[in-house]
Motif scaffolding. Structure first.
Motif, short mmCIF file in Angstrom:
data_model
loop_
_atom_site.label_atom_id
_atom_site.label_comp_id
_atom_site.label_asym_id
_atom_site.label_seq_id
_atom_site.Cartn_x
_atom_site.Cartn_y
_atom_site.Cartn_z
N LEU A 114 0.80 -1.06 -0.18
CA LEU A 114 -0.01 -0.13 0.03
C LEU A 114 0.99 1.15 0.00
O LEU A 114 0.64 2.32 -0.80
N ALA A 115 1.94 1.20 0.83
CA ALA A 115 2.82 2.33 0.87
C ALA A 115 3.50 2.77 -0.52
O ALA A 115 3.84 3.86 -1.05
N MET A 116 3.85 1.44 -1.23
CA MET A 116 4.43 1.61 -2.41
C MET A 116 3.32 2.22 -3.50
O MET A 116 3.82 2.90 -4.22
N VAL A 117 2.17 1.75 -3.58
CA VAL A 117 1.31 2.18 -4.40
C VAL A 117 1.24 3.78 -4.27
O VAL A 117 0.99 4.57 -5.13
N ALA A 118 0.88 4.29 -2.85
CA ALA A 118 0.81 5.65 -2.59
C ALA A 118 2.10 6.40 -3.21
O ALA A 118 1.74 7.36 -3.81
N GLU A 119 3.20 6.00 -3.09
CA GLU A 119 4.34 6.54 -3.47
C GLU A 119 4.41 6.68 -5.15
O GLU A 119 4.64 7.83 -5.68
N PHE A 120 4.02 5.47 -5.66
CA PHE A 120 4.01 5.41 -7.16
C PHE A 120 2.78 6.43 -7.62
O PHE A 120 2.99 7.19 -8.61
N GLU A 121 1.76 6.65 -6.88
CA GLU A 121 0.60 7.71 -7.38
C GLU A 121 1.21 9.01 -7.32
O GLU A 121 0.95 10.02 -8.03
N SER A 122 2.01 9.36 -6.34
CA SER A 122 2.54 10.65 -6.13
C SER A 122 3.61 10.92 -7.31
O SER A 122 3.58 11.92 -7.95
N ASP A 123 4.37 9.83 -7.71
CA ASP A 123 5.39 10.04 -8.83
C ASP A 123 4.55 10.49 -10.07
O ASP A 123 5.05 11.00 -10.84
N LEU A 124 3.51 9.54 -10.03
CA LEU A 124 2.88 9.65 -11.46
C LEU A 124 2.23 11.10 -11.39
O LEU A 124 2.23 11.61 -12.53
N ILE A 125 1.73 11.45 -10.56
CA ILE A 125 1.15 12.92 -10.51
C ILE A 125 2.16 14.03 -11.09
O ILE A 125 1.86 14.92 -11.63
N ARG A 126 3.22 13.95 -10.36
CA ARG A 126 4.41 14.72 -10.57
C ARG A 126 4.76 14.59 -12.15
O ARG A 126 4.97 15.66 -12.79
N MET A 127 4.76 13.55 -12.63
CA MET A 127 5.16 13.24 -13.94
C MET A 127 3.93 13.92 -14.83
O MET A 127 4.57 14.60 -15.82
N ARG A 128 2.85 13.65 -14.83
CA ARG A 128 1.78 14.34 -15.57
C ARG A 128 1.89 15.87 -15.51
O ARG A 128 1.44 16.51 -16.52
N THR A 129 2.13 16.35 -14.38
CA THR A 129 2.24 17.87 -14.12
C THR A 129 3.53 18.38 -14.96
O THR A 129 3.10 19.27 -15.70
N ARG A 130 4.43 17.46 -15.02
CA ARG A 130 5.52 18.06 -15.64
C ARG A 130 5.33 17.90 -17.28
O ARG A 130 5.46 18.86 -18.05
N GLY A 132 2.14 18.07 -18.66
CA GLY A 132 1.24 19.13 -18.99
C GLY A 132 1.79 20.58 -19.03
O GLY A 132 1.51 21.36 -20.11
N LEU A 133 2.77 20.83 -18.09
CA LEU A 133 3.58 22.21 -18.49
C LEU A 133 4.24 22.13 -19.72
O LEU A 133 4.37 23.42 -20.23
N ALA A 134 4.99 21.13 -20.13
CA ALA A 134 5.58 21.19 -21.13
C ALA A 134 4.83 21.12 -22.49
O ALA A 134 5.03 22.09 -23.33
N VAL A 135 3.53 20.62 -22.32
CA VAL A 135 2.83 20.71 -23.68
C VAL A 135 2.25 22.46 -23.62
O VAL A 135 1.92 22.83 -24.71
N ALA A 136 1.69 22.65 -22.56
CA ALA A 136 1.30 24.14 -22.54
C ALA A 136 2.39 24.91 -22.85
O ALA A 136 2.12 26.19 -23.74
N LYS A 137 3.58 24.76 -22.54
CA LYS A 137 4.75 25.76 -22.95
C LYS A 137 4.92 25.62 -24.54
O LYS A 137 5.27 26.78 -25.17
N ALA A 138 4.82 24.59 -25.01
CA ALA A 138 5.11 24.30 -26.32
C ALA A 138 3.83 24.84 -27.19
O ALA A 138 4.10 25.42 -28.32
N LYS A 139 2.61 24.95 -26.70
CA LYS A 139 1.68 25.35 -27.39
C LYS A 139 1.44 27.05 -27.14
O LYS A 139 0.53 27.87 -27.53
N GLY A 140 2.60 27.59 -26.29
CA GLY A 140 2.53 29.00 -26.17
C GLY A 140 1.43 29.67 -25.15
O GLY A 140 1.26 30.75 -24.93
N ARG A 141 1.02 28.59 -24.25
CA ARG A 141 -0.28 28.80 -23.15
C ARG A 141 0.55 29.24 -21.83
O ARG A 141 0.08 29.87 -20.99
#
Length: 282
Positions: A114-130, A132-141
């Protein structure tokens, strides 16, 4: 002595709601007055005030209750450390109603999973955030901090200033910006004087004519022209702030007056007087 239940709830952002976790803890028998919360704090950081208070409130025989393990920690090492600390203090840990048994090999395995799953979800959120920021920057947003004044507004502000209709303070109030923004807009609009070198931003360095142009007509006529080294020193002392330059000229008018022993003002004179000048006086 019968132990009590201590509840803990957490959300990662200030916009999230704690109602669901409070209701879940209440259904598990936790008194609302014994629920400690962290609002807007990530689970990857163990240093949380609500968690510290919850752990400090636990005594031997008590039970720390959380609705899910990821509310307690989003890191496997942190989850293990908290569980080990509670075990040493003889405090039980309830995960959504299931009491963790550190002596049971299967229980320890499930806890680590359960602790590993919680850590994995946190890493996944950070990866998706990065991503999303890269896509928004590429589109000029994602353009970073936007200027407070549009080019048209800045041109209008400079036009009003040059026309003498408004003072910098009145312009700041009219456009809803700070005075520093007004001063920077005016300074960018001032053309470089002959013999001046443009700086990296494309604006000329402050010279005698530039300083005199920003002062009142009385100061301009009563103060004789100064030397270029002195102007450079004055600009350095005041940081190019027109308001301070006006006050500075009012104080050094006597030093520049023909009635003084020296009709000219050198950089050494200004530098020596810098420690005694009171820029706030008029």
């Amino acid at each position: 002595m019968v132990g009590i239940e201590i509840g803990y709830a957490r959300v990662s952002t200030s916009g999230q709601d704690l109602t669901a976790q409070r209701d879940a803890l209440g259904a598990l028998g936790v008194d609302a007055e014994r629920v400690y919360i962290d609002h807007g704090l990530t689970g990857t950081n163990r240093d949380r005030p609500g968690l510290r208070e919850a752990l400090a409130a636990c005594r031997a025989g008590d039970t720390l209750v959380v609705s899910k393990l990821d509310r307690l920690a989003r890191s496997l090492p942190d989850a293990r450390d908290i569980a080990d600390e509670l075990t040493r203090r003889e405090v039980k840990l309830s995960l959504g109603g299931s009491v963790h048994d550190p002596t049971d090999p299967v229980g320890r395995l499930l806890f680590n999973v359960l602790a590993m799953v919680a850590e994995f979800e946190s890493d996944l959120i950070r990866m998706r955030t990065r991503e999303g920021l890269a896509v928004a920057k590429a589109k000029g947003r994602l353009r970073g901090r936007q200027p407070k004044l549009s080019p048209r507004q800045e041109a209008h502000l400079v036009e009003l200033y040059r026309g003498g209709d408004k003072s910098p303070a009145e312009l700041a109030e009219l456009f809803g910006v700070g005075r520093s923004t007004v001063y920077r807009a005016i300074q960018r609009a001032l053309p470089p004087q002959p013999g001046e070198k443009a700086d990296a931003a494309g604006t000329g360095s402050t010279s005698c004519s530039t300083i005199h142009a920003s002062t009142s007509s009385t100061t301009r006529t009563s103060t004789p022209p100064c030397t270029d080294p002195a102007a450079a020193t004055i600009a350095r002392l005041t940081g190019g702030n027109f308001r301070l330059i006006q006050r500075l000229f009012a104080q050094i008018a006597a030093a520049c007056s023909p009635s003084t022993t020296s009709a000219s003002m050198t950089a050494d004179v200004v530098e020596a007087a810098s420690s005694t000048l009171v820029l706030g006086a008029t």
